[in-house]
Design a protein around this motif. Structure first.
Motif, PDB file in Angstrom:
ATOM      1  N   ILE A  91       0.814  -1.219   0.000  1.00 18.41           N
ATOM      2  CA  ILE A  91       0.000   0.000   0.000  1.00 18.41           C
ATOM      3  C   ILE A  91       0.849   1.271   0.000  1.00 18.41           C
ATOM      4  N   ARG A 102      -6.416   1.989  -8.616  1.00 18.98           N
ATOM      5  CA  ARG A 102      -7.618   1.201  -8.357  1.00 18.98           C
ATOM      6  C   ARG A 102      -7.172  -0.155  -7.798  1.00 18.98           C
ATOM      7  N   PHE A 103      -7.622  -0.478  -6.603  1.00 16.63           N
ATOM      8  CA  PHE A 103      -7.172  -1.686  -5.909  1.00 16.63           C
ATOM      9  C   PHE A 103      -8.370  -2.611  -5.718  1.00 16.63           C
ATOM     10  N   TYR A 105      -9.580  -5.961  -4.255  1.00 16.12           N
ATOM     11  CA  TYR A 105      -9.241  -6.969  -3.251  1.00 16.12           C
ATOM     12  C   TYR A 105     -10.223  -8.138  -3.367  1.00 16.12           C
ATOM     13  N   VAL A 143      -8.373  -1.741   2.639  1.00 18.55           N
ATOM     14  CA  VAL A 143      -8.341  -1.247   1.261  1.00 18.55           C
ATOM     15  C   VAL A 143      -9.484  -0.259   1.009  1.00 18.55           C
ATOM     16  N   LEU A 144     -10.678  -0.587   1.478  1.00 15.43           N
ATOM     17  CA  LEU A 144     -11.823   0.292   1.218  1.00 15.43           C
ATOM     18  C   LEU A 144     -11.738   1.606   1.986  1.00 15.43           C
ATOM     19  N   ASP A 146      -9.005   3.266   2.771  1.00 20.68           N
ATOM     20  CA  ASP A 146      -7.820   4.061   2.450  1.00 20.68           C
ATOM     21  C   ASP A 146      -8.219   5.180   1.483  1.00 20.68           C
ATOM     22  N   LEU A 149      -6.486   5.428  -2.050  1.00 20.11           N
ATOM     23  CA  LEU A 149      -6.694   4.365  -3.031  1.00 20.11           C
ATOM     24  C   LEU A 149      -8.147   4.370  -3.477  1.00 20.11           C
ATOM     25  N   ASP A 150      -8.408   3.883  -4.688  1.00 20.43           N
ATOM     26  CA  ASP A 150      -9.772   3.615  -5.132  1.00 20.43           C
ATOM     27  C   ASP A 150     -10.025   2.125  -4.924  1.00 20.43           C
ATOM     28  N   GLY A 151     -10.387   1.776  -3.691  1.00 19.05           N
ATOM     29  CA  GLY A 151     -10.527   0.379  -3.305  1.00 19.05           C
ATOM     30  C   GLY A 151     -11.880  -0.201  -3.668  1.00 19.05           C
ATOM     31  N   VAL A 153     -13.973  -4.417  -3.782  1.00 15.73           N
ATOM     32  CA  VAL A 153     -13.847  -5.805  -3.355  1.00 15.73           C
ATOM     33  C   VAL A 153     -14.783  -6.690  -4.170  1.00 15.73           C
ATOM     34  N   PRO A 215     -15.325   3.532  -6.805  1.00 13.97           N
ATOM     35  CA  PRO A 215     -14.548   3.245  -5.591  1.00 13.97           C
ATOM     36  C   PRO A 215     -15.474   2.919  -4.427  1.00 13.97           C
TER      37      PRO A 215
END
Length: 306
Positions: A91, A102-103, A105, A143-144, A146, A149-151, A153, A215
């Motif tokens: 991260i 864009r992450f 997970y 992740v969401l 953060d 970041l554009d988290g 799932v 996101p």
């Protein structure tokens, strides 16, 4: 987009790589060994040398990327620690990228409770995880939550299918025992139904989320509901065993003893809804007939052996 993926040589990851490259995305993928890196090259990805167990050795060497798909999981007692250490190192590197990353997970259906077919579980349901997978919730929230970041799932159902290396996911153990020992196991018999999804359909959903999801979004990836573990075992026996292939009911406790505690999920009766992904992203699974798919997998594995 320039996408980095963990777990790229697995059943899910290899399908994602093929899917992304077919849509002209540039893919970088983590490869621990020379064999793994050669597999990634054959799929069309650019290998990044490294191991999820030692993220400190490679995270700082990542190229500039626009997105991450985290599809690797270590099915051991150290799963939680491995994932936490990976995020600890990855991260901060993503924070330093020129643009927001864009992450995506990977969670799973075993983060939710058992249910009956008259009320499908959807993404609004609260977490009710099996103990062995509770650690994923910490990764999801990390992740969401953060704000750099554009988290997102994705929660896959139980994954099956094929890849160039003969992996078949959920079906693998029964295919092997049917072929070599002429028996299959049905965890929970007709009382347990596992929601399922083909790896190619799931790869479509990963790509659609990377390209279009907002996101913070979460989606279930499910293509098949309502087929019992006994029925799955019967289909595998018909296509991979002899005429007298033995179908043996197995308790979840026995499955855990034989395969590890993660196998508690094989006895987790569930029915999931994929309506949100269809409505928001236009996702439409093509693999909804398990009998046809298992017959196709049998032909594919025969070709691999030849």
């Amino acid at each position: 987009m320039r996408i980095f993926i963990t777990g790229g040589t697995g059943l899910i990851g290899s399908a994602i790589i093929r899917n992304l490259i077919a849509r002209h995305h540039k893919v970088f993928a983590l490869g621990r060994s020379e064999t793994s890196r050669n597999k990634l090259i054959a799929l069309g990805a650019t290998p990044v040398t490294g191991d999820i167990h030692a993220p400190q050795d490679w995270c700082d060497n990542l190229p500039e990327i626009d997105g991450v798909i985290h599809a690797a999981c270590d099915f051991s007692d150290a799963m939680a620690q491995v994932d936490q250490a990976l995020l600890d190192h990855l991260i901060p590197v993503l924070h330093r990228m020129p643009d927001r990353v864009r992450f995506l997970y990977t969670g799973g259906s075993w983060l939710f409770g058992a249910n009956s077919p008259d009320q499908l579980i959807d993404e609004a349901a609260p977490f009710d995880p099996l103990p062995e997978f509770r650690w994923m919730i910490d990764g999801i929230n990390r992740v969401l939550d953060d704000d750099r970041l554009d988290g997102m799932v994705i929660h896959p159902a139980c994954v099956y299918g094929t890849d160039p290396h003969g992996h078949t996911g959920l079906l693998a153990t029964n295919i092997e025992t049917a072929r070599t020992r002429n028996y299959v196991h049905a965890v929970g018999g007709n009382m347990v139904h596992l929601p399922m999804v083909h790896n190619d359909d799931l790869a479509d959903l990963y790509r659609l989320m990377l390209e279009h999801a907002k996101p913070g979004a979460a989606y279930f990836g499910v293509g098949i509901n309502g087929v019992s573990n006994r029925e799955v075992a019967e289909r595998i026996a018909n296509h991979f065993g002899r005429a007298d292939c033995d179908i043996r009911d197995m308790t979840p406790a026995a499955a855990m003893k034989e395969y590890g505690n993660w196998a508690r999920g094989l006895g987790h009766n569930q029915f999931l809804s994929g309506r949100r992904a269809a409505a928001d992203l236009g996702w439409k699974p093509r693999h909804t007939d398990l009998e046809t798919d298992i017959a196709s997998i049998a032909k594919s594995l025969d070709a691999v052996q030849d």
